[in-house]
Structure formats: C-alpha cells, structure tokens
Design a protein around this motif. Structure first.
Motif, PDB file in Angstrom:
ATOM      1  N   GLY A 279       0.833  -1.194   0.000  1.00 36.80           N
ATOM      2  CA  GLY A 279       0.000   0.000   0.000  1.00 36.80           C
ATOM      3  C   GLY A 279       0.868   1.245   0.000  1.00 36.80           C
ATOM      4  N   LEU A 280       0.566   2.157  -0.900  1.00 38.41           N
ATOM      5  CA  LEU A 280       1.291   3.425  -0.956  1.00 38.41           C
ATOM      6  C   LEU A 280       0.352   4.562  -0.596  1.00 38.41           C
ATOM      7  CD1 LEU A 280       3.089   3.092  -4.431  1.00 38.41           C
ATOM      8  CD2 LEU A 280       3.869   2.230  -2.223  1.00 38.41           C
ATOM      9  N   ARG A 281       0.804   5.461   0.253  1.00 39.47           N
ATOM     10  CA  ARG A 281       0.081   6.715   0.485  1.00 39.47           C
ATOM     11  C   ARG A 281       1.046   7.827   0.142  1.00 39.47           C
ATOM     12  NH1 ARG A 281      -4.785   6.333   3.582  1.00 39.47           N
ATOM     13  NH2 ARG A 281      -5.020   8.446   2.861  1.00 39.47           N
ATOM     14  N   VAL A 282       0.757   8.573  -0.871  1.00 43.06           N
ATOM     15  CA  VAL A 282       1.636   9.666  -1.262  1.00 43.06           C
ATOM     16  C   VAL A 282       0.828  10.629  -2.133  1.00 43.06           C
ATOM     17  CG1 VAL A 282       2.508   8.531  -3.359  1.00 43.06           C
ATOM     18  CG2 VAL A 282       3.956  10.175  -2.180  1.00 43.06           C
ATOM     19  N   ALA A 283       1.107  11.919  -2.007  1.00 50.21           N
ATOM     20  CA  ALA A 283       0.408  12.915  -2.821  1.00 50.21           C
ATOM     21  C   ALA A 283       0.905  12.826  -4.252  1.00 50.21           C
ATOM     22  CB  ALA A 283       0.633  14.310  -2.260  1.00 50.21           C
ATOM     23  N   GLN A 284      -0.053  12.853  -5.178  1.00 54.72           N
ATOM     24  CA  GLN A 284       0.323  12.728  -6.578  1.00 54.72           C
ATOM     25  C   GLN A 284       1.174  13.914  -7.016  1.00 54.72           C
ATOM     26  OE1 GLN A 284      -3.270  11.866  -8.633  1.00 54.72           O
ATOM     27  NE2 GLN A 284      -2.595   9.798  -9.054  1.00 54.72           N
ATOM     28  N   ASP A 285       2.119  13.651  -7.901  1.00 52.73           N
ATOM     29  CA  ASP A 285       2.976  14.693  -8.459  1.00 52.73           C
ATOM     30  C   ASP A 285       3.913  15.323  -7.445  1.00 52.73           C
ATOM     31  OD1 ASP A 285       2.929  14.909 -11.158  1.00 52.73           O
ATOM     32  OD2 ASP A 285       1.083  16.069 -11.244  1.00 52.73           O
ATOM     33  N   SER A 286       4.041  14.719  -6.262  1.00 56.34           N
ATOM     34  CA  SER A 286       4.994  15.234  -5.276  1.00 56.34           C
ATOM     35  C   SER A 286       6.362  14.606  -5.546  1.00 56.34           C
ATOM     36  CB  SER A 286       4.519  14.883  -3.866  1.00 56.34           C
ATOM     37  OG  SER A 286       4.470  13.472  -3.719  1.00 56.34           O
ATOM     38  N   ASP A 287       7.377  15.114  -4.856  1.00 53.84           N
ATOM     39  CA  ASP A 287       8.722  14.540  -5.031  1.00 53.84           C
ATOM     40  C   ASP A 287       8.716  13.070  -4.648  1.00 53.84           C
ATOM     41  OD1 ASP A 287       9.623  16.937  -5.866  1.00 53.84           O
ATOM     42  OD2 ASP A 287      10.587  17.512  -3.970  1.00 53.84           O
ATOM     43  N   GLY A 288       8.023  12.761  -3.535  1.00 47.24           N
ATOM     44  CA  GLY A 288       7.948  11.376  -3.083  1.00 47.24           C
ATOM     45  C   GLY A 288       7.317  10.477  -4.133  1.00 47.24           C
ATOM     46  N   ALA A 289       6.255  10.985  -4.781  1.00 47.87           N
ATOM     47  CA  ALA A 289       5.580  10.195  -5.812  1.00 47.87           C
ATOM     48  C   ALA A 289       6.525   9.916  -6.974  1.00 47.87           C
ATOM     49  CB  ALA A 289       4.328  10.923  -6.301  1.00 47.87           C
TER      50      ALA A 289
ATOM     51  N   THR B  48       7.213   2.273 -13.039  1.00 45.82           N
ATOM     52  CA  THR B  48       5.962   2.627 -13.703  1.00 45.82           C
ATOM     53  C   THR B  48       5.389   3.863 -13.038  1.00 45.82           C
ATOM     54  OG1 THR B  48       3.726   1.905 -14.235  1.00 45.82           O
ATOM     55  CG2 THR B  48       4.674   1.024 -12.232  1.00 45.82           C
ATOM     56  N   LEU B  49       4.543   4.578 -13.779  1.00 45.31           N
ATOM     57  CA  LEU B  49       3.901   5.762 -13.205  1.00 45.31           C
ATOM     58  C   LEU B  49       2.796   5.348 -12.249  1.00 45.31           C
ATOM     59  CD1 LEU B  49       3.534   7.983 -16.405  1.00 45.31           C
ATOM     60  CD2 LEU B  49       5.199   8.245 -14.560  1.00 45.31           C
ATOM     61  N   LEU B  50       2.452   6.231 -11.310  1.00 50.56           N
ATOM     62  CA  LEU B  50       1.281   5.993 -10.467  1.00 50.56           C
ATOM     63  C   LEU B  50       0.044   6.382 -11.277  1.00 50.56           C
ATOM     64  CD1 LEU B  50       2.517   7.536  -7.091  1.00 50.56           C
ATOM     65  CD2 LEU B  50       2.420   5.129  -7.707  1.00 50.56           C
TER      66      LEU B  50
ATOM     67  N   ALA C 287      -7.466   5.813  -4.244  1.00 52.93           N
ATOM     68  CA  ALA C 287      -7.936   7.145  -3.866  1.00 52.93           C
ATOM     69  C   ALA C 287      -6.901   8.120  -4.428  1.00 52.93           C
ATOM     70  CB  ALA C 287      -8.042   7.262  -2.345  1.00 52.93           C
ATOM     71  N   PRO C 288      -7.198   9.441  -4.393  1.00 50.45           N
ATOM     72  CA  PRO C 288      -6.251  10.382  -5.001  1.00 50.45           C
ATOM     73  C   PRO C 288      -4.840  10.277  -4.413  1.00 50.45           C
ATOM     74  CG  PRO C 288      -8.311  11.473  -4.514  1.00 50.45           C
ATOM     75  CD  PRO C 288      -8.425  10.106  -3.947  1.00 50.45           C
ATOM     76  N   ASP C 289      -4.725   9.806  -3.179  1.00 54.04           N
ATOM     77  CA  ASP C 289      -3.394   9.708  -2.575  1.00 54.04           C
ATOM     78  C   ASP C 289      -3.118   8.293  -2.068  1.00 54.04           C
ATOM     79  OD1 ASP C 289      -5.220   9.616  -0.583  1.00 54.04           O
ATOM     80  OD2 ASP C 289      -4.306  11.143   0.687  1.00 54.04           O
ATOM     81  N   GLU C 290      -3.804   7.308  -2.622  1.00 56.98           N
ATOM     82  CA  GLU C 290      -3.635   5.938  -2.131  1.00 56.98           C
ATOM     83  C   GLU C 290      -3.589   4.960  -3.300  1.00 56.98           C
ATOM     84  OE1 GLU C 290      -6.673   4.794   0.632  1.00 56.98           O
ATOM     85  OE2 GLU C 290      -5.616   2.976   1.207  1.00 56.98           O
ATOM     86  N   PHE C 291      -2.584   4.091  -3.280  1.00 63.10           N
ATOM     87  CA  PHE C 291      -2.385   3.168  -4.393  1.00 63.10           C
ATOM     88  C   PHE C 291      -2.036   1.790  -3.855  1.00 63.10           C
ATOM     89  CE2 PHE C 291      -0.973   7.436  -5.261  1.00 63.10           C
ATOM     90  CZ  PHE C 291      -1.715   7.769  -6.372  1.00 63.10           C
ATOM     91  N   LEU C 292      -2.335   0.776  -4.645  1.00 60.49           N
ATOM     92  CA  LEU C 292      -2.015  -0.599  -4.254  1.00 60.49           C
ATOM     93  C   LEU C 292      -1.124  -1.213  -5.330  1.00 60.49           C
ATOM     94  CD1 LEU C 292      -2.670  -2.754  -2.079  1.00 60.49           C
ATOM     95  CD2 LEU C 292      -4.460  -3.580  -3.599  1.00 60.49           C
TER      96      LEU C 292
ATOM     97  N   CYS D  16     -13.333   5.575  -2.647  1.00 61.05           N
ATOM     98  CA  CYS D  16     -12.056   6.244  -2.362  1.00 61.05           C
ATOM     99  C   CYS D  16     -11.946   6.676  -0.905  1.00 61.05           C
ATOM    100  CB  CYS D  16     -11.891   7.450  -3.274  1.00 61.05           C
ATOM    101  SG  CYS D  16     -13.173   8.710  -3.067  1.00 61.05           S
ATOM    102  N   ARG D  17     -13.015   6.558  -0.131  1.00 53.18           N
ATOM    103  CA  ARG D  17     -13.021   6.866   1.303  1.00 53.18           C
ATOM    104  C   ARG D  17     -12.729   8.337   1.602  1.00 53.18           C
ATOM    105  NH1 ARG D  17      -9.430   2.695   4.344  1.00 53.18           N
ATOM    106  NH2 ARG D  17      -7.882   3.395   2.867  1.00 53.18           N
ATOM    107  N   LYS D  18     -13.004   9.222   0.645  1.00 53.50           N
ATOM    108  CA  LYS D  18     -12.773  10.647   0.857  1.00 53.50           C
ATOM    109  C   LYS D  18     -14.091  11.349   1.163  1.00 53.50           C
ATOM    110  CE  LYS D  18      -8.415  10.479  -0.104  1.00 53.50           C
ATOM    111  NZ  LYS D  18      -7.459  10.512   1.006  1.00 53.50           N
ATOM    112  N   TRP D  19     -13.994  12.414   1.954  1.00 48.28           N
ATOM    113  CA  TRP D  19     -15.160  13.220   2.291  1.00 48.28           C
ATOM    114  C   TRP D  19     -15.333  14.340   1.269  1.00 48.28           C
ATOM    115  CZ3 TRP D  19     -18.674  12.372   6.126  1.00 48.28           C
ATOM    116  CH2 TRP D  19     -18.343  11.398   7.068  1.00 48.28           C
ATOM    117  N   PHE D  20     -16.584  14.706   1.031  1.00 55.98           N
ATOM    118  CA  PHE D  20     -16.854  15.865   0.190  1.00 55.98           C
ATOM    119  C   PHE D  20     -18.181  16.462   0.636  1.00 55.98           C
ATOM    120  CE2 PHE D  20     -18.645  12.150  -1.848  1.00 55.98           C
ATOM    121  CZ  PHE D  20     -19.903  12.557  -2.270  1.00 55.98           C
ATOM    122  N   ASN D  21     -18.502  17.649   0.122  1.00 53.25           N
ATOM    123  CA  ASN D  21     -19.768  18.298   0.449  1.00 53.25           C
ATOM    124  C   ASN D  21     -20.705  18.223  -0.750  1.00 53.25           C
ATOM    125  OD1 ASN D  21     -18.724  18.935   2.902  1.00 53.25           O
ATOM    126  ND2 ASN D  21     -18.404  21.108   2.453  1.00 53.25           N
TER     127      ASN D  21
END
Lengths: 211, 107
Positions: free
Chosen positions: A53-63, A72-74, A93-98, B63-68
């Motif tokens: 499981g990866l949690r990282v903000a997209q397009d960040s340095d960590g990503a 491969t790209l996220l 999710a926007p910041d979660e990958f498997l 995605c388990r995210k909250w929104f309004n």
C-alpha cells in the motif's frame, strides 16, 4: 548503562509451507462450483500475492521517487491501472495506491520505503491484508452483477479497469483483467463469506438455460 | 437507487456512500469558554431544512474521501458537489425538470 544490542530476528528457515491462505479451506468447493461451456464460470483463489500500500500525494517529489523505483507511473485517476517491471499499480484514492506483484514482499517493500525515505507518505506491506479471487468465464459478469452496484457492461467497465466497490456487501477491489476475466481482492476476513457468496451466485449456471 | 457524483470516482450508487450530516458546522474557536448549553448546541443541534441542504458525504465504499454536496431534502436531488472545506456555492445550478437524478450511469 546497558548497551542496546540488535537481535537478528529474520527467519532463516523457509516457513512458506506452513502458510495457509484465507480461502484455502474452500479450494475443493471452488473446484466443484466451476462450470465449463457457453455458460461456464470458474472461480479460484490465487494465494499469497505481494501487495504494497502506498500513500503519497500525486505529483509530489515522493511520488516521483516511488515511480522511479517502481518502474511505472502511479495511476492518475480512478479506474486506471499502470503496469511495468512486473508490477501493477491500482488507483484506490487520489493519494492511495495498491502495488500488486509476484516478487518477495519484504524486498519490494524495503525498496519502496528506501525510495520514499525523507518524503511525506507511507509504504506498507499489505500482502496479508487481502487475498485474490479469480473469476473467469462467459458467465462471470452475470455472477458479479448479482451483487455489485457498478455498471459492469463492457461499454462502461472496460478491460484493464480496477475500482474500489462492493460485491455482496463486501468491500473489494475489482479488476477486469480480460473480456471475461476478473480479479477480486477482498480483505482476508471477508474471503470465506465472499467465496461462499460467489459459489451461490454461480450455482444457476450449472443447470441448462431455461426459457 | 440514487446515484451520487463522487468528485474522485464519478457517479456511484448511494449504497457506497456514508452520510455525514450538515456541512459547514464550524468548530468553536474557544470551546472552554462555552456554557454547557452552547456546547450542546454545537454538538447536537442541526438545521432541519426543507429544500436545498448543504451536507457532508463520504465515499466509504470507494475512495473513502469526504466531500460536500447540496441536496434537496424533498426530492433527494443533488444539485452540486464540491470539495470539503470550500464555501457553499452561492448559486447552485437549477434543478432539472425531469425526475431523473442529476447524475447517473446507464444501469
């Protein structure tokens, strides 16, 4: 002051023969439930896949560092699976990958942790979190449609798509790997229930079609 | 079945979502200064709007995210979906005339 000593805890003997997968006890039942032919549908468990499981903000340095280490790209939005170097990355999710792979889980996790080191995010070995079911055959979509709220028609749910959804009220990752092939990733504790739910949904395809 | 437009995952069935109650309920700036009654009002008292209502939703089955979202409490029709933490949109789009939910797949 007593000096701290690090104890080598890594197992040196191979204990893989002692492992049992979450749906191992259903292997025989799965086999019995399979049907062939024009209305066929087959179910089996693919045990012990490596998942990280990866949690990282997209397009960040960590990503970017993770992408380099993964080869491969996220994926950048829902439904997308990216693949490369024998690894597939599913968008959760926007910041979660498997990451799914056949490699040794400890090695892959360590490599990714080293890549992300010093950057915000996390890399966690989730191999024991989920198991993998493979559902194949012409009737596989009909089986899933009994308990999945998504529109699984091929014009909407295309090959190569993977999404978070529910099947029979069980939260799963559903990945369409081929025209009639699906991979289902339920959490380990739901594997027994979902396995039996799928067997029940498959039962009607054993009998010839009635009009 | 209502379909809700998840900002991350697109239209999904209502059963994949979790309701989070009224949106834009600000945490008190100084909770220690509140009387019991004021604290209770912050915790438990909510609007009971008939019509357009701003509320929080979580896509717990996805995605388990909250929104309004802004939903009409009479018709259940969603007129806007916007990120958590951003202000309520002033002029939510007018409701469509048809009885179809504003968002939807083709199932």
């Amino acid at each position: 002051m007593a000096e701290l000593t690090l104890v080598e805890t890594t197992a040196t003997q191979d204990i893989s023969a002692l492992r049992s997968s979450p749906a191992a006890h259903l292997a025989g039942v799965f086999e019995e439930a399979c049907t062939q032919g024009a209305r066929g549908v087959q179910l089996r468990e693919v045990p012990f896949q490596t998942m990280v499981g990866l949690r990282v903000a997209q397009d960040s340095d960590g990503a970017h560092r993770l992408e380099e280490a993964l080869g491969t790209l996220l994926p950048d939005r829902h439904g997308i699976v990216t693949a490369g170097s024998g690894r597939s990355v599913i968008w959760l999710a926007p910041d979660e990958f498997l990451v799914i792979s056949a490699e040794e889980s400890a090695d892959l996790t360590k490599a990714l942790q080293e890549a992300l080191y010093g950057h915000p995010g996390s890399v966690i070995d989730l191999s024991a979190n989920r198991t993998t079911f493979e559902l194949n055959g012409p009737s596989s979509r009909a089986v899933l449609e009994k308990g999945c709220p998504l529109d699984l028609h091929p014009r909407i749910f295309k090959e190569g798509t993977a999404v978070n959804t529910n099947i029979g009220h069980v939260p799963v990752v559903l990945w369409k790997t081929g025209a009639e092939n699906y991979r289902i990733y339920p959490r380990a504790s739901f594997a027994d229930y979902l396995g039996r739910w799928l067997i029940d949904a498959m039962a009607e395809f054993k009998a010839p079609e009635t009009n | 079945m209502i379909q809700i437009q998840c900002p991350n995952c697109g239209p999904r069935d209502e059963t994949e979502f979790h309701y989070g109650g009224q949106a834009h309920v600000a945490y008190p700036e100084n909770p220690d200064a509140l009387s019991d009654e004021e604290w209770a009002r912050y915790l438990f008292y909510r609007e009971n709007t008939k019509g357009q209502f701003a509320e929080r939703w979580s896509h717990s089955g996805g995605c388990r995210k909250w929104f309004n979202a802004i939903r009409d409490t009479v018709t259940y029709r969603f007129s806007a979906v916007y990120p958590a933490g951003s202000p309520r949109p002033d002029n939510a789009p007018a409701q469509p005339d048809s009885n179809d939910p504003i968002v939807g797949g083709t199932k």
